[in-house]
Design a protein around this motif. Sequence first.
Motif, PDB file in Angstrom:
ATOM      1  N   GLN A 145     120.611 -10.664 -42.741  1.00 17.13           N
ATOM      2  CA  GLN A 145     120.322 -11.705 -42.180  1.00 17.13           C
ATOM      3  C   GLN A 145     120.657 -12.239 -40.096  1.00 17.13           C
ATOM      4  O   GLN A 145     121.052 -10.904 -40.016  1.00 17.13           O
ATOM      5  N   THR A 146     120.050 -12.448 -39.833  1.00 14.48           N
ATOM      6  CA  THR A 146     120.680 -12.509 -38.577  1.00 14.48           C
ATOM      7  C   THR A 146     121.020 -14.617 -37.696  1.00 14.48           C
ATOM      8  O   THR A 146     121.144 -14.921 -38.532  1.00 14.48           O
ATOM      9  N   PHE A 147     121.319 -14.645 -36.021  1.00 13.70           N
ATOM     10  CA  PHE A 147     122.205 -15.457 -36.530  1.00 13.70           C
ATOM     11  C   PHE A 147     122.725 -15.398 -34.629  1.00 13.70           C
ATOM     12  O   PHE A 147     122.488 -14.262 -34.267  1.00 13.70           O
ATOM     13  N   TYR A 148     122.491 -16.651 -33.817  1.00 19.50           N
ATOM     14  CA  TYR A 148     122.577 -16.303 -31.921  1.00 19.50           C
ATOM     15  C   TYR A 148     123.980 -17.125 -32.068  1.00 19.50           C
ATOM     16  O   TYR A 148     124.118 -18.212 -32.439  1.00 19.50           O
ATOM     17  N   LYS A 149     124.462 -16.002 -30.733  1.00 15.10           N
ATOM     18  CA  LYS A 149     125.578 -17.064 -30.325  1.00 15.10           C
ATOM     19  C   LYS A 149     125.570 -16.817 -29.268  1.00 15.10           C
ATOM     20  O   LYS A 149     124.732 -16.354 -28.154  1.00 15.10           O
ATOM     21  N   PRO A 150     125.539 -17.905 -28.058  1.00 11.53           N
ATOM     22  CA  PRO A 150     124.974 -18.736 -27.241  1.00 11.53           C
ATOM     23  C   PRO A 150     125.882 -17.421 -25.618  1.00 11.53           C
ATOM     24  O   PRO A 150     126.880 -17.322 -26.360  1.00 11.53           O
ATOM     25  N   SER A 151     125.550 -16.906 -25.339  1.00 12.98           N
ATOM     26  CA  SER A 151     125.582 -15.843 -24.032  1.00 12.98           C
ATOM     27  C   SER A 151     126.216 -14.608 -24.638  1.00 12.98           C
ATOM     28  O   SER A 151     125.836 -13.957 -23.790  1.00 12.98           O
ATOM     29  N   LEU A 152     126.246 -14.811 -25.810  1.00 13.06           N
ATOM     30  CA  LEU A 152     126.107 -12.370 -26.436  1.00 13.06           C
ATOM     31  C   LEU A 152     124.622 -12.667 -26.066  1.00 13.06           C
ATOM     32  O   LEU A 152     124.750 -11.122 -26.597  1.00 13.06           O
ATOM     33  N   GLY A 153     123.886 -13.163 -27.524  1.00 14.87           N
ATOM     34  CA  GLY A 153     122.383 -13.225 -27.609  1.00 14.87           C
ATOM     35  C   GLY A 153     122.375 -13.445 -28.746  1.00 14.87           C
ATOM     36  O   GLY A 153     123.193 -14.106 -29.971  1.00 14.87           O
ATOM     37  N   GLU A 178     124.727   5.093 -39.399  1.00 13.77           N
ATOM     38  CA  GLU A 178     123.272   5.879 -39.113  1.00 13.77           C
ATOM     39  C   GLU A 178     123.308   5.529 -40.771  1.00 13.77           C
ATOM     40  O   GLU A 178     123.906   4.558 -41.189  1.00 13.77           O
ATOM     41  N   ARG A 179     122.610   6.122 -41.535  1.00 13.43           N
ATOM     42  CA  ARG A 179     122.336   6.322 -42.885  1.00 13.43           C
ATOM     43  C   ARG A 179     122.661   6.088 -43.976  1.00 13.43           C
ATOM     44  O   ARG A 179     123.967   6.473 -43.875  1.00 13.43           O
ATOM     45  N   SER A 180     122.606   4.827 -44.210  1.00 12.02           N
ATOM     46  CA  SER A 180     123.391   3.701 -45.442  1.00 12.02           C
ATOM     47  C   SER A 180     124.571   2.955 -45.061  1.00 12.02           C
ATOM     48  O   SER A 180     126.190   2.843 -45.536  1.00 12.02           O
ATOM     49  N   GLN A 181     124.973   3.470 -43.915  1.00 16.99           N
ATOM     50  CA  GLN A 181     125.294   2.018 -42.851  1.00 16.99           C
ATOM     51  C   GLN A 181     124.970   1.081 -43.585  1.00 16.99           C
ATOM     52  O   GLN A 181     124.511   0.475 -43.168  1.00 16.99           O
ATOM     53  N   SER A 182     126.508  -0.320 -43.984  1.00 15.98           N
ATOM     54  CA  SER A 182     125.710  -2.019 -43.201  1.00 15.98           C
ATOM     55  C   SER A 182     126.513  -2.604 -42.057  1.00 15.98           C
ATOM     56  O   SER A 182     127.280  -1.723 -41.117  1.00 15.98           O
ATOM     57  N   VAL A 183     125.573  -2.526 -41.042  1.00 19.34           N
ATOM     58  CA  VAL A 183     125.625  -2.521 -39.268  1.00 19.34           C
ATOM     59  C   VAL A 183     125.704  -4.017 -39.095  1.00 19.34           C
ATOM     60  O   VAL A 183     124.185  -4.640 -39.822  1.00 19.34           O
ATOM     61  N   LEU A 184     126.133  -4.522 -38.111  1.00 20.11           N
ATOM     62  CA  LEU A 184     125.443  -5.589 -37.489  1.00 20.11           C
ATOM     63  C   LEU A 184     125.185  -4.950 -35.746  1.00 20.11           C
ATOM     64  O   LEU A 184     125.858  -4.238 -35.403  1.00 20.11           O
ATOM     65  N   LEU A 185     123.592  -5.593 -36.027  1.00 22.78           N
ATOM     66  CA  LEU A 185     123.519  -4.693 -34.708  1.00 22.78           C
ATOM     67  C   LEU A 185     123.033  -6.133 -33.725  1.00 22.78           C
ATOM     68  O   LEU A 185     122.910  -7.334 -33.559  1.00 22.78           O
ATOM     69  N   GLY A 186     123.516  -5.968 -32.274  1.00 21.33           N
ATOM     70  CA  GLY A 186     123.285  -6.881 -31.148  1.00 21.33           C
ATOM     71  C   GLY A 186     122.717  -6.935 -30.322  1.00 21.33           C
ATOM     72  O   GLY A 186     122.587  -5.354 -29.980  1.00 21.33           O
ATOM     73  N   PHE A 187     121.644  -7.543 -29.606  1.00 18.77           N
ATOM     74  CA  PHE A 187     120.197  -7.650 -28.646  1.00 18.77           C
ATOM     75  C   PHE A 187     120.609  -9.005 -28.158  1.00 18.77           C
ATOM     76  O   PHE A 187     120.070 -10.026 -28.124  1.00 18.77           O
ATOM     77  N   LYS A 188     121.425  -8.724 -26.683  1.00 23.35           N
ATOM     78  CA  LYS A 188     121.724  -9.759 -26.185  1.00 23.35           C
ATOM     79  C   LYS A 188     120.430 -10.249 -25.232  1.00 23.35           C
ATOM     80  O   LYS A 188     120.271 -11.367 -25.380  1.00 23.35           O
ATOM     81  N   ASP A 189     119.073  -9.736 -24.874  1.00 16.87           N
ATOM     82  CA  ASP A 189     118.022 -10.579 -24.329  1.00 16.87           C
ATOM     83  C   ASP A 189     116.691 -10.773 -25.427  1.00 16.87           C
ATOM     84  O   ASP A 189     116.113 -10.998 -25.600  1.00 16.87           O
ATOM     85  N   LEU A 190     117.367 -10.723 -26.708  1.00 15.13           N
ATOM     86  CA  LEU A 190     116.133 -10.932 -27.943  1.00 15.13           C
ATOM     87  C   LEU A 190     116.321 -12.609 -27.924  1.00 15.13           C
ATOM     88  O   LEU A 190     116.617 -12.692 -28.964  1.00 15.13           O
ATOM     89  N   PRO A 191     115.200 -12.879 -28.158  1.00 15.37           N
ATOM     90  CA  PRO A 191     115.278 -14.003 -28.643  1.00 15.37           C
ATOM     91  C   PRO A 191     115.379 -14.393 -30.217  1.00 15.37           C
ATOM     92  O   PRO A 191     114.364 -13.528 -30.274  1.00 15.37           O
ATOM     93  N   GLN A 192     116.196 -15.001 -30.759  1.00 10.00           N
ATOM     94  CA  GLN A 192     115.637 -15.536 -31.613  1.00 10.00           C
ATOM     95  C   GLN A 192     114.932 -15.997 -32.963  1.00 10.00           C
ATOM     96  O   GLN A 192     114.732 -15.175 -33.460  1.00 10.00           O
ATOM     97  N   ARG A 193     114.237 -16.019 -32.110  1.00  9.36           N
ATOM     98  CA  ARG A 193     112.702 -16.606 -33.236  1.00  9.36           C
ATOM     99  C   ARG A 193     112.190 -14.995 -33.113  1.00  9.36           C
ATOM    100  O   ARG A 193     111.057 -15.219 -33.834  1.00  9.36           O
ATOM    101  N   ASP A 194     112.338 -14.255 -32.465  1.00 10.48           N
ATOM    102  CA  ASP A 194     111.728 -12.260 -32.307  1.00 10.48           C
ATOM    103  C   ASP A 194     112.027 -11.886 -33.703  1.00 10.48           C
ATOM    104  O   ASP A 194     111.573 -10.729 -33.748  1.00 10.48           O
ATOM    105  N   ILE A 195     113.465 -12.449 -34.532  1.00 13.26           N
ATOM    106  CA  ILE A 195     114.095 -11.110 -35.388  1.00 13.26           C
ATOM    107  C   ILE A 195     114.514 -12.225 -36.458  1.00 13.26           C
ATOM    108  O   ILE A 195     115.100 -13.226 -36.103  1.00 13.26           O
ATOM    109  N   GLU A 196     113.851 -12.176 -38.030  1.00 21.01           N
ATOM    110  CA  GLU A 196     114.304 -12.802 -38.940  1.00 21.01           C
ATOM    111  C   GLU A 196     114.954 -11.702 -39.826  1.00 21.01           C
ATOM    112  O   GLU A 196     114.454 -10.622 -40.163  1.00 21.01           O
TER     113      GLU A 196
END
Length: 189
Positions: free
Chosen positions: A15-23, A72-90
Amino acid sequence: MTANPTSPLVAYVNQTFYKPSLGTFADCQVLAGRLAFGDMVEIINGAQPTPAQCTGISVSQVPGLWPVPECERSQSVLLGFKDLPQRDIEDGFYITSPGADVLRSTFQGAISNLSALPLANGFTPQCNLHGNSVTVRLTFAAGTGPILPGETLAGVTLQLVRPAYAALDETYYLSNANEVVASVKVTDL
């Protein structure tokens, strides 16, 4: 800190989501490898890979722990990408190490028929690859098949309708109309 370059990162985006000023953020399952804060990655969607820099990691099994230096492997994680437009990941995309060749369109496996009916050459079930349901086409070696109930046939080629991650020696399940009909152990990539 840099993750281990000998084990390419593969993460499946749930799942993806966008937070203004955070990315842009991606809730992911790490399938292989490691990722460190600040590492460059590629977002894979079947087209040209999109480069991005990981600017945040939170491990889902440790509530409230943000950031952590790596995952690392087998972990559920939340990854942040400050400069990645939301349209580039789904949802359904992959995140990999730059240049990693880890997604496959075909692989070989040993199919075990778990259903009450024979499985025929050319059968097109769904294959659950780490939560990613992909249609596959089974191709038997010349002169073999069908796979009768309870039997196992090695050397079956599985052709995926879109590239996905499969790991050598892992077992996945094939389903038809939401019913598990077979298991497949990956024998060659």
